[in-house]
Write a protein that holds these residues in place. Structure first.
Motif, PDB file in Angstrom:
ATOM      1  N   VAL A   1      34.941  40.194  43.236  1.00 63.66           N
ATOM      2  CA  VAL A   1      35.363  40.558  44.592  1.00 63.66           C
ATOM      3  C   VAL A   1      36.884  40.589  44.685  1.00 63.66           C
ATOM      4  O   VAL A   1      37.478  41.555  45.157  1.00 63.66           O
ATOM      5  N   GLY A   2      37.511  39.512  44.206  1.00 60.75           N
ATOM      6  CA  GLY A   2      38.965  39.422  44.297  1.00 60.75           C
ATOM      7  C   GLY A   2      39.669  40.479  43.461  1.00 60.75           C
ATOM      8  O   GLY A   2      40.560  41.192  43.946  1.00 60.75           O
ATOM      9  N   ALA A   3      39.267  40.594  42.186  1.00 59.71           N
ATOM     10  CA  ALA A   3      39.929  41.533  41.280  1.00 59.71           C
ATOM     11  C   ALA A   3      39.542  42.979  41.581  1.00 59.71           C
ATOM     12  O   ALA A   3      40.394  43.876  41.548  1.00 59.71           O
ATOM     13  N   GLY A   4      38.259  43.204  41.875  1.00 54.46           N
ATOM     14  CA  GLY A   4      37.793  44.562  42.122  1.00 54.46           C
ATOM     15  C   GLY A   4      38.416  45.185  43.356  1.00 54.46           C
ATOM     16  O   GLY A   4      39.033  46.258  43.294  1.00 54.46           O
ATOM     17  N   PHE A   5      38.288  44.511  44.487  1.00 50.36           N
ATOM     18  CA  PHE A   5      38.879  45.023  45.721  1.00 50.36           C
ATOM     19  C   PHE A   5      40.402  44.947  45.668  1.00 50.36           C
ATOM     20  O   PHE A   5      41.086  45.795  46.232  1.00 50.36           O
ATOM     21  N   GLY A   6      40.936  43.908  45.018  1.00 51.21           N
ATOM     22  CA  GLY A   6      42.387  43.742  44.971  1.00 51.21           C
ATOM     23  C   GLY A   6      43.092  44.794  44.141  1.00 51.21           C
ATOM     24  O   GLY A   6      44.263  45.116  44.386  1.00 51.21           O
ATOM     25  N   PHE A   7      42.380  45.358  43.151  1.00 53.37           N
ATOM     26  CA  PHE A   7      43.000  46.370  42.292  1.00 53.37           C
ATOM     27  C   PHE A   7      43.097  47.721  42.994  1.00 53.37           C
ATOM     28  O   PHE A   7      43.979  48.522  42.675  1.00 53.37           O
TER      29      PHE A   7
END
Length: 213
Positions: free
Chosen positions: A198-204
């Motif tokens: 969630v953090g890395a996927g949406f954050g990227f």
């Protein structure tokens, strides 16, 4: 119906509502991220995806109503439980010792939840309610993430979301009765992996869009 009213009015009932609504949002995050992956395929693909959703008409309106209802239940129930916990222990302990198993996620759930609520309102205003008369949804996303402050806000929000989900995921299963020595380690591991995605996927996404905008 009295048993339902009494159950939902109890502490156990409130935790059950938190668990069910929380897992529902985990499901929504998964579907939402899958849709956002079309951003990596370019403007036409993302606008086509958004157009398909819009063509569903009343079905999407109904889904949005359900999501808003779940959000209201989750937030109000969470605030109620937080207030009840504070009322039960009005004075802080002189020494704040970290109990076994406590994590950053578990200690900050009410605060990360409120920050996420503020971000969701911000997100809806900037994308869902944006004027689309002379611009497509891809244009709105691209123009927003061309601004560094927007990118920073979204990355910070996704870090907060990852922290919130890291505890909320396995805690929900625990509330639903899956607190078993055989299964809980696996559930916790899945929760950590999901929170990182969630953090890395949406954050990227804002980083990627800002680089190509």
């Amino acid at each position: 119906m009295n048993w339902l009213k009494n159950t939902l009015g109890s502490s156990v009932g409130k935790k059950l509502m938190m668990a069910l609504t929380g897992l529902s949002f985990c499901g929504f995050l998964t579907v939402h991220f899958a849709g956002n992956l079309t951003l990596f395929r370019g403007k036409d693909a993302f606008n086509g995806y958004a157009g398909h959703l819009h063509s569903l008409g009343s079905l999407i309106t109904f889904a949005e109503f359900i999501l808003l209802s779940l959000a209201a239940v989750h937030v109000l129930t969470g605030l109620t439980l937080f207030y009840q916990n504070l009322s039960a222990r009005p004075k802080r302990y002189m020494v704040n010792k970290s109990a076994g198993g406590r994590t950053v996620g578990s200690q900050t759930m009410p605060y990360t939840g409120l920050l996420l609520l503020a971000f969701i309102i911000f997100h809806i205003q900037n994308f869902h309610l944006a004027d689309k008369t002379h611009q497509t949804i891809y244009d709105i996303v691209s123009n927003s993430f061309a601004q560094p402050e927007y990118v920073i806000v979204y990355i910070l929000a996704m870090i907060i979301a990852a922290i919130h989900v890291s505890h909320g995921f396995w805690s929900a299963f625990q509330t639903l009765g899956a607190n078993h020595p055989k299964y809980m380690p696996l559930i916790k591991s899945v929760g950590v992996v999901f929170s990182l995605l969630v953090g890395a996927g949406f954050g990227f996404i804002p980083i990627y869009i800002s680089l190509i905008a």
